[in-house]
Each structure stands twice: as C-alpha cells, then as structure tokens.
Design an enzyme around this catalytic site. Structure first.
Site: not given
Length: 276
Positions: A50, A190, A228, A231, A236, A239
């Site tokens: 990453y 998601l 996991i 964002s 978010r 949230s």
C-alpha cells in the site's frame, strides 16, 4: 463502545471492526488513521504494497495510545515470498511502521506460480516463535492453497482475509474456515461502494435509522466476519464504527444476502501471480 473481539485459533483475539487503508494515499493515511483511533477503532490494517506503512505507524505513535492498545496488521508482498526474503521484508515493514512486533502478519496473495507460500509461512512461524508476531495468517487463499499450507507446515492460519461482500459472500470458503478454525476477514466489505445505493441495502438501513454502509458492516458482523471498511473521510470513518447499537433481523440478513451474484471486484487468487 469498542468493537467486539473475535477469538483466534492461537488464543489471541482481534477487534471485529478495523480501518483498512488500501488505496489510501500516503498523504491521507496519517489523518485517516488518527481519525479512526480518535473514534474508537483499535484495529488498523495496512500492507507493504500500500505504500503507507510509515504514515500508519506515525499516526499510531502520535495517538497517545499505548502500542499494546492498537491491533496492527500488515502484509507481505508477493515479490518478497521465500524464507529469507520474508525475514528481510518483515524487518523492513516493522521499521517503516516504527514498531517492534506485529499483532498479525499476512501473506498478501498465494501467488501459486511461484510456489513459495509454504516457505514463506515457515518464516512467519519462526517470527512468531521469536515473539515478533503474535498471530500469523494469510490473505486471498483458496481452499487448495489452505490445504497445501496446512499439510506442509502443520499450522492452521489464524486468519484468511478475502474479498467478501454481499455480491460475493464466499459461502463455501467461510464453511471451510469454520471447519478448520480460521477466522474470516473481509476486504472490500462494502463492494467498493457499489452497494451503497442499492435499494435493498438502503431499505434495510433506513428501517434502522442507519446508513447503507452501517447496514453492510452489521451484515458482516452478524455472519461472524472481521471487517475493515476503508475511508479517508473523518465523518464516514466515525459513522462506520457506529454499528454496535442495532441488530439486523433474519429477514434483513436474508435480503442483503439475496444480492449474491458471484461478482468478484478484485483479482482471482487462482491466477493472480503479479509480483511487481
């Protein structure tokens, strides 16, 4: 309220909800991790590939939290597989992170063409014996990879982190994990945002006064998955962690599960041999 803990097969436990920093630019990572820790997250998932391990580690160091309070995960990249290469890559990762041990270290992909994941896992086992890693696991391993790994090393991975969302719920692999005692962790939980506007998901979410992302995270939790979500938006991030005060009904779970169509958003682990 903190995230529930999932017990692992080695006696350790992992917070069920964490922050993933895949595709989080280095310049945004420190802020995102800091926001997550401030919101109550105690689990952060990064990877050598990453390019943001340094920023992840810096945010943890500057958070005011003790190192032992943050469950830290990183992954070994494909080009570093092999016993000696793994030992060197591990040292490079913990150096970038600014820590002296990892809570969980994962083989990022099996890379079947190289056929080095067994030797790699043996190096993981040595690092665990040396106290440098608490738990050792894998990512993107299919049943055939898991069987070879376990047969060759005698060690059952603590975790297999896989692409998993309502479109690709990985039922058979999750069943195998349950039989073997491997915890299932979901990346792209998601569906990379593709499900957030789906009327089925928004309908379930609205019935609980929650967001679509919160409903999807809750779906994962009630299946027993470690999750996991990623964002860079502080609101978010906060949230996505506000998911411990409601429960989906059996009908809600079935409605979201009905979205399954087999869509894979990432590479197929059986054929993904990229080492660049």
């Amino acid at each position: 309220m903190g995230a529930p803990l999932v017990a692992l097969n080695d006696g350790n436990s992992i917070p069920q909800v964490g922050l993933g920093v895949w595709q989080t630019p280095p310049e945004d990572t420190e802020r995102a991790v800091a926001a997550a820790l401030a919101a109550g997250y105690r689990h952060v998932d990064t990877a050598a590939a990453y390019g943001n391990e340094e920023q992840t580690g810096r945010a943890i160091a500057q958070s005011g939290l003790d190192r032992s309070q943050v469950y830290l995960v990183t992954k070994l990249w494909n080009s570093e597989q092999g016993y000696d290469a793994t030992l060197a890559a591990f040292e490079a990762s913990v150096d970038r992170l600014g820590v002296d041990y990892l809570d969980l270290y994962l083989i990022h992909w099996p890379v079947p063409e190289k056929n080095l994941f067994v030797d790699t896992f043996k190096a993981f086992a040595r690092l665990r014996e040396d106290g440098r890693i608490r738990s050792i696991g894998v990512s993107n391993f299919e049943p055939e990879h898991l069987r070879v790994l376990i047969d060759s090393t005698g060690i059952v991975p603590a975790v297999n982190q896989i692409e998993l969302h309502p479109l690709l719920p990985q039922r058979e692999l999750r069943e195998l994990h349950a039989q073997l005692g491997i915890a299932t962790e979901a990346w792209s939980p998601l569906g990379q945002g593709s499900l957030l506007a789906h009327p089925t998901v928004t309908g379930v979410a609205e019935s609980h006064g929650k967001t679509a992302a919160q409903a999807l995270i809750r779906w994962h939790m009630q299946l027993g998955n470690i999750v996991i979500p990623k964002s860079v938006n502080p609101q978010r991030i906060e949230s996505n962690f506000d998911v411990f005060d409601f429960e989906l009904s059996e009908q809600d779970m079935a409605s979201i599960s009905s979205l399954e169509d087999g869509s894979r958003l990432g590479p197929d682990p059986k054929t993904f041999n990229f080492t660049g």
